[in-house]
Scaffold this motif. Structure first.
Motif, PDB file in Angstrom:
ATOM      1  N   UNK A 113      -6.613  -2.131  -1.237  1.00  7.48           N
ATOM      2  CA  UNK A 113      -7.468  -1.184  -1.785  1.00  7.48           C
ATOM      3  C   UNK A 113      -8.522  -1.902  -2.687  1.00  7.48           C
ATOM      4  N   UNK A 114      -7.980  -2.973  -3.269  1.00  7.40           N
ATOM      5  CA  UNK A 114      -8.624  -3.656  -4.385  1.00  7.40           C
ATOM      6  C   UNK A 114      -8.871  -5.039  -4.143  1.00  7.40           C
ATOM      7  N   UNK A 115     -10.087  -5.689  -4.446  1.00 12.60           N
ATOM      8  CA  UNK A 115     -10.020  -6.885  -4.137  1.00 12.60           C
ATOM      9  C   UNK A 115     -11.200  -7.430  -5.181  1.00 12.60           C
ATOM     10  N   UNK A 116     -11.164  -8.132  -6.283  1.00 14.79           N
ATOM     11  CA  UNK A 116     -12.138  -8.789  -6.938  1.00 14.79           C
ATOM     12  C   UNK A 116     -13.206  -7.767  -7.454  1.00 14.79           C
ATOM     13  N   UNK A 117     -14.270  -7.514  -6.835  1.00 17.41           N
ATOM     14  CA  UNK A 117     -15.245  -6.564  -7.565  1.00 17.41           C
ATOM     15  C   UNK A 117     -15.376  -5.409  -6.602  1.00 17.41           C
ATOM     16  N   UNK A 118     -14.322  -4.976  -5.487  1.00 15.38           N
ATOM     17  CA  UNK A 118     -14.349  -4.055  -4.670  1.00 15.38           C
ATOM     18  C   UNK A 118     -13.172  -3.126  -4.668  1.00 15.38           C
ATOM     19  N   UNK A 119     -13.679  -1.855  -5.045  1.00 10.69           N
ATOM     20  CA  UNK A 119     -12.465  -0.754  -4.865  1.00 10.69           C
ATOM     21  C   UNK A 119     -12.835   0.170  -3.661  1.00 10.69           C
ATOM     22  N   UNK A 120     -11.929   0.453  -2.847  1.00 11.14           N
ATOM     23  CA  UNK A 120     -12.369   1.290  -1.739  1.00 11.14           C
ATOM     24  C   UNK A 120     -11.163   2.197  -1.403  1.00 11.14           C
ATOM     25  N   UNK A 121     -11.460   3.173  -0.641  1.00 10.73           N
ATOM     26  CA  UNK A 121     -10.359   4.103  -0.185  1.00 10.73           C
ATOM     27  C   UNK A 121      -9.053   3.413   0.207  1.00 10.73           C
ATOM     28  N   UNK A 122      -8.094   4.123  -0.115  1.00 13.86           N
ATOM     29  CA  UNK A 122      -6.797   3.646   0.090  1.00 13.86           C
ATOM     30  C   UNK A 122      -6.620   2.725   1.726  1.00 13.86           C
ATOM     31  N   UNK A 123      -6.262   1.671   1.270  1.00 13.96           N
ATOM     32  CA  UNK A 123      -6.168   0.695   2.758  1.00 13.96           C
ATOM     33  C   UNK A 123      -7.313   0.550   3.426  1.00 13.96           C
ATOM     34  N   UNK A 124      -8.486   0.504   2.658  1.00 13.65           N
ATOM     35  CA  UNK A 124      -9.854   0.382   3.593  1.00 13.65           C
ATOM     36  C   UNK A 124     -10.344  -1.115   3.603  1.00 13.65           C
TER      37      UNK A 124
END
Length: 177
Positions: A113-124
């Motif tokens: 869901x999270x990486x560096x500067x990216x937060x997306x919907x669950x398991x995106x």
């Protein structure tokens, strides 16, 4: 303070921030200079099982999704075409040579869901763990645009060597991962 002085102060602060950012990136690039990505094409006769368009988000230290690595060809976010073959995974980032991750270099694949500067919907996001030619395990994050992250993750998992054991999805405090 006059208007001109205020403008000069703002310009000086902006220039200082840009210089500090450039120095920080230069230090990061020197720190990661010993890491490389395997550039090249899939072996002759490799059969593609899936192609996907999307976004390449980042490559980080394995298990540390907030520590970007400045690996040549993988340092910046980009559009990516992912090709999953029976011998590995090819990443075609805009303006970069093709990176081919052979099956024996793949360690694990899962969703995040999270990486560096990216937060997306669950398991995106798809988190692909692989070993650099120097022997360091890193995680590359992909955001498929034309199919689900689960579909891409499942296709890549079929290529993983039998000795690989999938890692559990990352748990970041405050995230739903």
């Amino acid at each position: 303070m006059t208007r001109e002085a205020a403008v000069l102060v703002m310009v000086a602060v902006a220039v200082l921030l840009i210089v500090v950012g450039l120095i920080a990136w230069r230090r990061r690039s020197r720190r990661d200079a010993g890491l490389s990505a395997p550039v090249g094409d899939a072996p002759d006769g490799a059969v593609a099982s899936l192609r996907s368009e999307g976004l390449y988000v980042a490559t980080t230290r394995h298990g540390d999704p907030l520590e970007r690595l400045a690996i040549r060809g993988l340092a910046f976010r980009s559009r990516v075409d992912v090709t999953v073959t029976d011998t590995g995974v090819a990443l075609d980032l805009t303006g970069q040579p093709r990176i081919f991750l052979a099956a024996d270099a793949l360690v694990a694949v899962d969703q995040a869901t999270v990486a560096i500067d990216r937060v997306v919907e669950r398991d995106g996001l798809v988190r692909l763990a692989w070993t650099t030619p120097e022997g360091t395990v890193v995680d590359s994050y992909l955001r498929p645009q034309d199919l689900s992250a689960r579909s891409l993750s499942d296709a890549i998992s079929r290529v993983l060597p039998a000795t690989s054991s999938p890692t559990s999805p990352q748990q970041i405090p405050g995230s739903d991962a």
